[in-house]
Design a protein around this motif. Structure first.
Motif, PDB file in Angstrom:
ATOM      1  N   ALA A  69       0.863  -1.186   0.000  1.00 10.01           N
ATOM      2  CA  ALA A  69       0.000   0.000   0.000  1.00 10.01           C
ATOM      3  C   ALA A  69       0.896   1.232   0.000  1.00 10.01           C
ATOM      4  O   ALA A  69       1.717   1.418   0.907  1.00 10.01           O
ATOM      5  N   LEU A  70       0.748   2.057  -1.047  1.00 15.45           N
ATOM      6  CA  LEU A  70       1.595   3.235  -1.215  1.00 15.45           C
ATOM      7  C   LEU A  70       0.777   4.489  -0.930  1.00 15.45           C
ATOM      8  O   LEU A  70      -0.324   4.650  -1.478  1.00 15.45           O
ATOM      9  N   ILE A  71       1.329   5.376  -0.114  1.00 18.54           N
ATOM     10  CA  ILE A  71       0.646   6.611   0.267  1.00 18.54           C
ATOM     11  C   ILE A  71       1.542   7.788  -0.091  1.00 18.54           C
ATOM     12  O   ILE A  71       2.697   7.844   0.348  1.00 18.54           O
ATOM     13  N   SER A  72       1.024   8.714  -0.873  1.00 20.61           N
ATOM     14  CA  SER A  72       1.767   9.922  -1.245  1.00 20.61           C
ATOM     15  C   SER A  72       1.276  11.084  -0.387  1.00 20.61           C
ATOM     16  O   SER A  72       0.100  11.464  -0.459  1.00 20.61           O
ATOM     17  N   CYS A  73       2.149  11.638   0.425  1.00 18.81           N
ATOM     18  CA  CYS A  73       1.776  12.757   1.298  1.00 18.81           C
ATOM     19  C   CYS A  73       3.031  13.560   1.624  1.00 18.81           C
ATOM     20  O   CYS A  73       4.154  13.067   1.503  1.00 18.81           O
ATOM     21  N   GLY A  74       2.830  14.790   2.042  1.00 24.94           N
ATOM     22  CA  GLY A  74       3.942  15.688   2.321  1.00 24.94           C
ATOM     23  C   GLY A  74       4.339  15.667   3.775  1.00 24.94           C
ATOM     24  O   GLY A  74       3.513  15.446   4.674  1.00 24.94           O
ATOM     25  N   LEU A 104       4.033   1.890   2.710  1.00 29.76           N
ATOM     26  CA  LEU A 104       5.128   2.831   2.504  1.00 29.76           C
ATOM     27  C   LEU A 104       4.532   4.199   2.191  1.00 29.76           C
ATOM     28  O   LEU A 104       3.515   4.299   1.500  1.00 29.76           O
ATOM     29  N   ARG A 105       5.168   5.241   2.681  1.00 29.92           N
ATOM     30  CA  ARG A 105       4.643   6.601   2.542  1.00 29.92           C
ATOM     31  C   ARG A 105       5.778   7.548   2.199  1.00 29.92           C
ATOM     32  O   ARG A 105       6.889   7.449   2.736  1.00 29.92           O
ATOM     33  N   THR A 106       5.507   8.480   1.285  1.00 27.46           N
ATOM     34  CA  THR A 106       6.578   9.324   0.772  1.00 27.46           C
ATOM     35  C   THR A 106       7.085  10.324   1.800  1.00 27.46           C
ATOM     36  O   THR A 106       8.203  10.816   1.654  1.00 27.46           O
ATOM     37  N   ASP A 107       6.286  10.660   2.818  1.00 26.62           N
ATOM     38  CA  ASP A 107       6.777  11.641   3.795  1.00 26.62           C
ATOM     39  C   ASP A 107       7.901  11.088   4.647  1.00 26.62           C
ATOM     40  O   ASP A 107       8.761  11.834   5.116  1.00 26.62           O
ATOM     41  N   ALA A 162       9.101  -3.493  -2.498  1.00 31.20           N
ATOM     42  CA  ALA A 162       9.114  -2.036  -2.639  1.00 31.20           C
ATOM     43  C   ALA A 162      10.471  -1.524  -2.189  1.00 31.20           C
ATOM     44  O   ALA A 162      10.999  -1.946  -1.158  1.00 31.20           O
ATOM     45  N   VAL A 163      11.047  -0.617  -2.981  1.00 28.34           N
ATOM     46  CA  VAL A 163      12.371  -0.069  -2.690  1.00 28.34           C
ATOM     47  C   VAL A 163      12.214   1.421  -2.411  1.00 28.34           C
ATOM     48  O   VAL A 163      11.986   2.215  -3.339  1.00 28.34           O
ATOM     49  N   PRO A 164      12.295   1.827  -1.148  1.00 25.82           N
ATOM     50  CA  PRO A 164      12.209   3.270  -0.847  1.00 25.82           C
ATOM     51  C   PRO A 164      13.542   3.946  -1.107  1.00 25.82           C
ATOM     52  O   PRO A 164      14.607   3.386  -0.811  1.00 25.82           O
ATOM     53  N   ARG A 165      13.476   5.140  -1.635  1.00 24.34           N
ATOM     54  CA  ARG A 165      14.702   5.883  -1.886  1.00 24.34           C
ATOM     55  C   ARG A 165      15.188   6.600  -0.638  1.00 24.34           C
ATOM     56  O   ARG A 165      16.354   6.912  -0.494  1.00 24.34           O
ATOM     57  N   GLY A 166      14.263   6.914   0.247  1.00 26.46           N
ATOM     58  CA  GLY A 166      14.590   7.720   1.411  1.00 26.46           C
ATOM     59  C   GLY A 166      14.287   9.175   1.125  1.00 26.46           C
ATOM     60  O   GLY A 166      14.402   9.621  -0.028  1.00 26.46           O
TER      61      GLY A 166
END
Length: 834
Positions: A780-785, A809-812, A828-832
């Motif tokens: 589950a991918l969540i895009s948020c600031g 995983l969440r972009t914040d 899933a590979v997070p960039r950080g």
């Protein structure tokens, strides 16, 4: 006679004036100027009691230094030096006291009267004020799903204020006036945009405190109502003349190509009203911002045209138009002074203009009186006088950069130029290269303090742009001067000036389009200090490796790789993107941008996020140069405002949108942007299927018929079920709210479980548990600031997803996320976070 003989015969220890060499730089004014500058910067906004204590202590120390210097024994050279040093210390202390005292007085003047108190209470007032700047358009900002309304701001001095209880007070208090969307349309907008400094207005609005840390204003006045402002006093004749000249230049440039039309008025007279955001961003990325608006270099070019190089002004072979017209030296200095003052009036007293004008006037005074002076004392004197006159300049970003760049050109630049010439570099090339490098080396740490970035292409871009600055400036000023009398001639001159202006814009756009044009850097004073240390180390390293060509060549190759960032090299260094990625969720702050891999260098993009720079950067990092389809799930600002960044430098096949054209302003923005880029628009049809490369998807939503968008634009989000050849299945929900999610489940009861779920609405608390149970995502991918004000993602939503077996995983916190593999190899590979 040889040069040495000429010097010996002159009888002057510095030599004759004719040979090129100068005596030692006169630095006596530098410490007092720096002391006044530092004291004014520290005292601005400081408590009055603290400043009073510093002033008294400084006066006491200065008095003690003077008394000690007067009482020092010994008539010899040693005693004279001690007395001179004592007087110098006292001068530095007195200038520091003057700087702090001036900041104190200006601060007290700003906070005198009722305006600050009314601003603290957000009071509604009617004011008479005098405009002190040109109106400036505000750049719309994304706030959640909305784009803030465009408006205008201008500086003004309130001269009379009438509060809600009828009390009338005569004052003189600086404020920032904001005329919002109500004043930004129709004829009202035209009147606001044409306002000139010195115009008297009567406005009704609500006062608010100024931005924290901004000591230039006592408050912010938000104008109420719509339509044009009420004028109670016309501008002065001088300002009307300046406004007429500026308007003539705008008219003369109307027929130019878009970039030249936008840039030329800014380059010549500081009129930046036509510069679009994407061009502004390109100039910022390449550190060419000083060319977006008029700068001190413009005045230097104009004065050089009149008097020639200042170093030759006292010689028989002096250059420029003045000697060719038979104008005497003193008349030339007087004419230059008048030209300088006119330049300030027409181009407005911006910090860099004031610095250049003060330096120019001091230099002209030295020329007119026949005294031989260096430009370093002129710069120091200009800084001292300007800081004492307006202490707010001590904290002005533009003033700091202008002074530092000028100081670098006068001190570091000549040394580096001489070193290059000794190594066989042609003199003119050495001069311009040293100027660009020295200015960048000195200014880059200050830019890092405020912008948290470093431009890697600044020096070459400045070198290429410099080729066109002088012709664009001279021809632009010629068009400005001719326009009132002969508009056809002015248009011809403007067309000629448009070529170099267009070249400058193309340099900025080309440099900014490079993948490594700018690099992130720690911000604040620590980041600036770190970059200053790194710069010093780099300069020292360059001096050591100049005899080792292989090391130098290796460094150049590494720099080129950092700027060009070829995909194999970037992946090898950063590990991003991971090999075989099928889906990437970009880190674009509080918004959405997703990329589906569609072949070599190609990607289907879903939504564009709120910021063009972040969208463009993400696609660059992924190596996307071709976008067969850009899907706009709905028209909220956090999904569409970054559209220019997706289009920048890429081939886009089509833009697919939802059927509900709301909010209207943002849907019109998408249509306007697509039309300008010549990209066709199509609408999503429920049930339609598409295939691009390894991607195969079906549009599940919005449904056709009544009730579309009953919950607003969110419920009209384009929802896609995507299958990748040999890869994961994806469900992209846009910003669907629970009613639309329930409708999706009813319309598609056979909706299968998916590997990856793009969680709706940035992981808000409003989710349909039934849909989550039905699709049972593994990821589950969540895009948020980061630190967004909406509490996204909701802990309840994250908990429900994890309870259903999903990895969240969440972009914040995780930054951009890429998905690779399939089946048991799905990961899933997070960039950080960047």
């Amino acid at each position: 006679m040889t040069r040495a003989a000429v010097h010996a015969a002159s009888g002057n220890p510095l030599g004759a004036a004719a040979p090129r060499q100068e005596g030692p730089a006169d630095l006596r004014l530098v410490p007092p100027a720096l002391a006044a500058w530092a004291a004014a910067a520290l005292a601005t906004g400081a408590p009055g009691g603290w400043i009073a204590g510093v002033v008294l202590a400084g006066l006491a120390l200065a008095g003690a230094a003077l008394v000690r210097a007067a009482l020092l024994p010994g008539p010899g050279a040693r005693g004279v030096r001690r007395r001179v040093n004592g007087v110098a210390v006292a001068a530095v202390l007195l200038c520091a006291v003057a700087g702090a005292g001036s900041a104190w007085l200006h601060g007290a003047d700003r906070h005198r009267g009722p305006v600050p108190g009314l601003a603290d209470r957000y009071a509604r007032v009617t004011v008479d004020l005098t405009v002190t700047s040109d109106p400036r358009p505000t750049r719309p900002r994304v706030h959640g799903d909305r784009l803030s309304a465009a408006g205008l701001v201008l500086d003004a001095d309130i001269t009379r204020v009438t509060s809600a209880d009828g009390a009338v007070t005569a004052v003189r208090t600086p404020v920032l006036v904001f005329a919002g969307a109500g004043a930004g349309a129709g004829k009202g907008a035209e009147v606001w945009q044409r306002l000139l400094p010195s115009t008297g207005l009567r406005l009704t609005g609500r006062l608010a405190p100024p931005t924290e840390g901004d000591e230039r204003y006592a408050g912010l006045l938000r104008v109420e109502g719509s339509g044009p402002p009420r004028t109670v006093r016309p501008p002065t004749g001088l300002q009307r003349t300046a406004g007429h000249l500026r308007a003539g230049l705008r008219e003369a440039t109307e027929g130019l190509p878009p970039d030249a039309r936008a840039l030329l008025p800014g380059l010549v007279v500081g009129d930046t009203s036509r510069i679009p955001p994407e061009l502004h961003d390109a100039f910022t990325a390449t550190d060419l911002s000083h060319l977006l608006a008029v700068s001190g270099s413009n005045l230097t070019i104009v004065l050089a045209l009149l008097i020639g190089p200042p170093g030759l002004a006292l010689r028989a072979e002096r250059r420029g138009l003045a000697p060719r017209l038979g104008i005497s030296l003193r008349s030339t200095a007087l004419l230059g002074g008048v030209l300088t003052l006119a330049f300030v009036v027409v181009c407005r007293p911006e910090p860099s203009v004031l610095r250049a004008a003060a330096c120019g006037l001091i230099t002209l005074l030295a020329i007119g009186t026949g005294r031989r002076r260096s430009l370093i004392p002129a710069l120091a004197a200009a800084v001292l006088l300007l800081v004492l006159w307006d202490p707010a300049l001590a904290r002005s970003f533009g003033f700091v950069l202008s002074v530092l760049a000028t100081g670098a050109l006068l001190t570091v630049g000549p040394r580096w130029s001489a070193a290059m010439r000794r190594r066989g570099v042609p003199p003119r090339l050495a001069e311009v290269l040293a100027a660009a490098a020295s200015a960048q080396a000195v200014c880059a740490p200050v830019v890092a303090v405020f912008a948290a970035r470093v431009s890697l292409v600044a020096i070459p871009c400045n070198l290429f742009a410099e080729l066109a600055v002088a012709p664009a400036t001279v021809l632009g000023f010629a068009a400005l001067a001719v326009a009132p009398a002969a508009m056809p001639v002015a248009e011809l001159l403007a067309r000629c000036a448009g070529w170099p202006a267009g070249w400058i814009a193309s340099v900025a756009r080309t440099g900014a389009a490079l993948p490594g044009a700018e690099a992130q850097w720690p911000g604040g004073w620590r980041g600036g200090a770190l970059l200053a240390v790194v710069t010093v180390l780099v300069v020292c390293a360059v001096r050591r490796i100049r005899g080792h060509p292989w090391i130098a060549a290796t460094c150049v190759v590494l720099l080129l790789l950092a700027v060009l960032r070829p995909a194999p090299f970037t992946r090898m260094v950063t590990g991003w993107p991971p090999p075989g990625w099928a889906l990437a969720m970009c880190d674009v702050g509080q918004g959405d941008t997703m990329v589906l891999a569609a072949g070599d260098g190609a990607g289907v993009v879903v939504d564009a996020g709120p910021d063009p720079r972040l969208a463009d950067r993400c696609l660059r990092d992924l190596g996307i140069t071709r976008v067969p389809l850009l899907v706009v799930s709905h028209f909220h600002a956090d999904h569409v405002t970054g559209l220019p960044g997706v289009l920048r430098g890429r081939r886009v096949g089509a833009i697919q949108t939802t059927t509900l054209q709301e909010p209207w302003e943002q849907s019109e923005f998408v249509r306007r942007t697509a039309r300008a880029a010549r990209v066709p628009l199509v609408r999503a049809i429920p049930g339609e299927r598409r295939r691009v490369g390894p991607l195969d998807w079906r549009v599940l939503w919005p449904r056709a018929g009544p009730g579309l968008g009953a919950g607003g634009p969110n419920d009209a989000s384009v929802t896609l079920l995507v299958r990748t050849a040999g890869g994961p299945t994806l469900l992209l929900l846009g910003d669907l709210e629970p009613p639309a999610q329930q409708g999706l489940s009813r319309e598609h009861p056979a909706l299968p479980p998916v590997d990856v779920l793009k969680v709706a609405h940035h992981g808000s608390a409003f989710q349909d548990p039934g849909l989550l149970r039905q699709v049972r995502p593994r990821l589950a991918l969540i895009s948020c600031g980061r630190d967004n004000p909406y509490g996204h993602p909701s802990p309840r939503t994250v908990g429900a997803l994890r309870a259903g077996g999903a990895v969240v995983l969440r972009t914040d916190t995780d930054g951009a996320v890429a998905v690779t593999g399939a089946g048991t190899g799905l990961r899933a590979v997070p960039r950080g976070p960047v």
